[in-house]
Structures are given as structure tokens and as C-alpha cells.
Design an enzyme around this catalytic site. Sequence first.
Site, PDB file in Angstrom:
ATOM      1  N   ASP A 194     -11.124   6.572   1.418  1.00  0.00           N
ATOM      2  CA  ASP A 194     -11.116   5.294   2.123  1.00  0.00           C
ATOM      3  C   ASP A 194     -12.474   5.173   2.817  1.00  0.00           C
ATOM      4  OD1 ASP A 194     -10.866   3.210   3.945  1.00  0.00           O
ATOM      5  OD2 ASP A 194      -8.786   3.663   4.454  1.00  0.00           O
ATOM      6  N   TYR A 246      -6.419   6.583   8.843  1.00  0.00           N
ATOM      7  CA  TYR A 246      -5.945   5.304   9.398  1.00  0.00           C
ATOM      8  C   TYR A 246      -4.434   5.372   9.697  1.00  0.00           C
ATOM      9  CZ  TYR A 246      -5.027   0.280   9.551  1.00  0.00           C
ATOM     10  OH  TYR A 246      -4.643  -0.971   9.926  1.00  0.00           O
ATOM     11  N   LYS A 286     -12.077  -6.061   6.707  1.00  0.00           N
ATOM     12  CA  LYS A 286     -13.091  -5.598   7.639  1.00  0.00           C
ATOM     13  C   LYS A 286     -14.475  -6.120   7.217  1.00  0.00           C
ATOM     14  CE  LYS A 286      -9.401  -3.647   9.147  1.00  0.00           C
ATOM     15  NZ  LYS A 286      -9.037  -2.269   8.876  1.00  0.00           N
ATOM     16  N   ARG A 339       0.013 -12.830 -10.830  1.00  0.00           N
ATOM     17  CA  ARG A 339       0.303 -11.487 -10.316  1.00  0.00           C
ATOM     18  C   ARG A 339      -0.369 -10.431 -11.205  1.00  0.00           C
ATOM     19  NH1 ARG A 339       4.641  -8.856 -11.555  1.00  0.00           N
ATOM     20  NH2 ARG A 339       6.033 -10.652 -11.599  1.00  0.00           N
TER      21      ARG A 339
END
Length: 372
Positions: free
Chosen positions: A163, A91, A188, A38
Site C-alpha cells: 500500500d 491502515y 488521497k 461492473r
Amino acid sequence: MKGNPVIPPIYMTATYKFDNSDDLIDVVQRRNGYIYSRWDNPSVVEAEAALAQLEGFDRALGFSSGMAAITTAVMAIVRAGDRIVTTREIYGGTFELMDSVLPGFGVDVTFVNCSNVDEILAEIDKGLALLYLESPTNPLLRVVDVPTLAAAAKTKGAAVLLDGTFASPINQHPVDWGVDVLIHSGTKYLGGHHDVTAGFACCKQPFSDRLWNLRKIFGGVMDPMSAFLTLRGLQTLELRIDRHNQNAMAVARFLEAHPDISAVHYPGLPSHPDHEIAKHCMSGFGGMLSFEVAADFDGTKQVMDRLKTIKLATSLGGVTSLANQPITNTHVALSPDAREKAGVSENLVRLSVGVETVQTLIDDLTQALDAI
Ligand SMILES: *Cc1c(COP(=O)(O)O)cnc(C)c1O
């Protein structure tokens, strides 16, 4: 045995062993090694290094999704009492974060129209902790003048977050624009094959340490398999983006000349309102476009249902072309009024142009539009 693997292993490990306690203590204190996945994992670190190099940022951090990168980055920057200026065209998930989550934590969010530079500059002038931008936007491919807006935000001491998912690292190079944190949804173009959910935050100091620490606390870290798939995708990124750019331009031109299409939104077309900004800010116009069918909702739906090569699906940026009607999915939560303001009409189709032979895409669209 002689010979080493060309492709590095996928480090499917959650933890790391040490020869003695002093070594373990050293790594925990100085973060000069691996201790727990992590925190860091070798496969993830390799993907991060590849993206940081591609974007020219100090460091990239891998996340479990684009939204994990966005939420962690924003929370690493703002505190209760802070103000964010952002655009309405962001978004959908980010919009929900800004509109309904952050106000609950005492963060004030002001939404502006992404193409109204004067309005944005006026809001920046009132003071802010974070300018949050996205370019190009979904689904109308508006291109935001990020360098101008980022420079204004910097004079107010604000952080700037962009972004850049739709552009990919190939078509847009924000490293010198005053952007502190650059987000990519790795789901993407980076992954590029519709088989991985991932995200990245490319950071400059001091943001990379703050984001790393918050990623460790929130836990939205990238997993080794996603890192492997992203690394694999990155090897063909430039090749694929070249083809996406070419195919989208050809499809946009075809659609613009088609009698059953009333509008095409593609920044590479001289008819696009941001064509000049796009020429200035982008080195390629991308694989995303949207268009309006000369029909009502049902007529547009019939066109969608006739598509064969182009798949009816949400998401974007992969080798396979995908299309959808934004009002049926990404923009379903908007009221009719908000939809109209956003320019998302009932006959609007968003198309993620893939890397197929372009004639097969044009043939598919031709036969689907015969429904009109
Ligand atoms: C898809 C997308 C996101 C969210 O990414 P996920 O990987 O789905 O969490 C954020 N921004 C943009 C522009 C996107 O297209």
C-alpha cells in the site's frame, strides 16, 4: 461539426448496446469490448491506463475505494489455510481486515513490527502466501525497506502487496521491487481535492486477471464520475506533490525548532529513524507528518481547536491542509496498551500538509500553539 472535446466525456452508462447477437457473444467470450459497467467502463479504463502508465505496472484496476481495492486484492491472492505476514502499522481498515475478518475465513495472519527487519525476515522464512506491506506508515511515517523484504518473500514463492498511498506515485517507484500488487487509495493524493472516494490496484500478471475477475464478483468497481475526477487530479499530481514535499519539509523544520513541540515525525528530517531508508527508497519525502505537542490530551486538543487555515478533519492528500489527533479517530479503537506500542500518544497530531502558501500554514500553527 469540426473540433473534438479536449476532455473526454464521462461515460455515465451502466450497459452497452450491440448491432447483433454475434457481436455481443464475441465481447462476452473474448472480453474485447464493453458489455456492463461492473466489468469495465470507458471512463474507468482511461483512469486505469493513466495510473498503470504512471506506475509502470502491466495494468491498474479502479475500485470504489482504497478499501475495496485492498479487500479484493487480498481475497484474490489468499485461500483458507494460507498464511499472511503483515505489519502492525498498517491502515486501520486493513488492520481490521487482517485481524478480525480473514481469520474467520481460515487465513492465518502474523503481525510484525514494521521496523524490525530481522523479525520480519524470520517470519517470512517460516513460509507464507502473502507479504502485505504499507510504506510510509500512518501516523509515524515509518519507511519500510520494501525491496529487501519483497526479495525474501519471493524466495518463498509468496505474493507481495504494497500500500503506497502515503508516497503517491511521484515519491516512490516500487515497480522493480518485486511488488506484485501496488495499492493506492485514490481518495488521497490521486484525486487530491478531497472530493472523490476511489482506489486502485496496480497489478502484474497473473494478478491482474484474478483481481479483475474478483472485482466483477465483489462489485466494488470505480464509478465513471470518480474516474473523471481522478483523471483530472492526475493532471496536476506531479505539480501538487512537489509543493506538498516542499511545504511539509518547511513545516517539519519549523515545528522541530518550536519550543512547544516535543517531537516531529517526518522522514525528510535527519532526526527521523528511517531517514536513511527514505533517502534510498523515496524520491521525495511526502506531504504527511506528525508531531507531539508539549502538553497533555486537553492541551493538544486546544491547539487543534485554534487552527484556522488547517482544517480539523480525517483523511489526507488533498490541496487543503488537514490535521487530527489520531487517538480521537483513526486509532480510537486501540487499547491504551496497543496505543503505546504503536507510539500513538495522546499529544500526537497528524498533519496532511496541503499546497497553500507555506507561510500561512506556519502562521496558523504559530497562533494555535500560543494556546500552550
Ligand atoms: C485512506 C487509506 C486507505 C483506504 O482508502 P479509502 O479510499 O478510504 O477506502 C488505505 N490505505 C491507506 C494508507 C490510506 O491512507
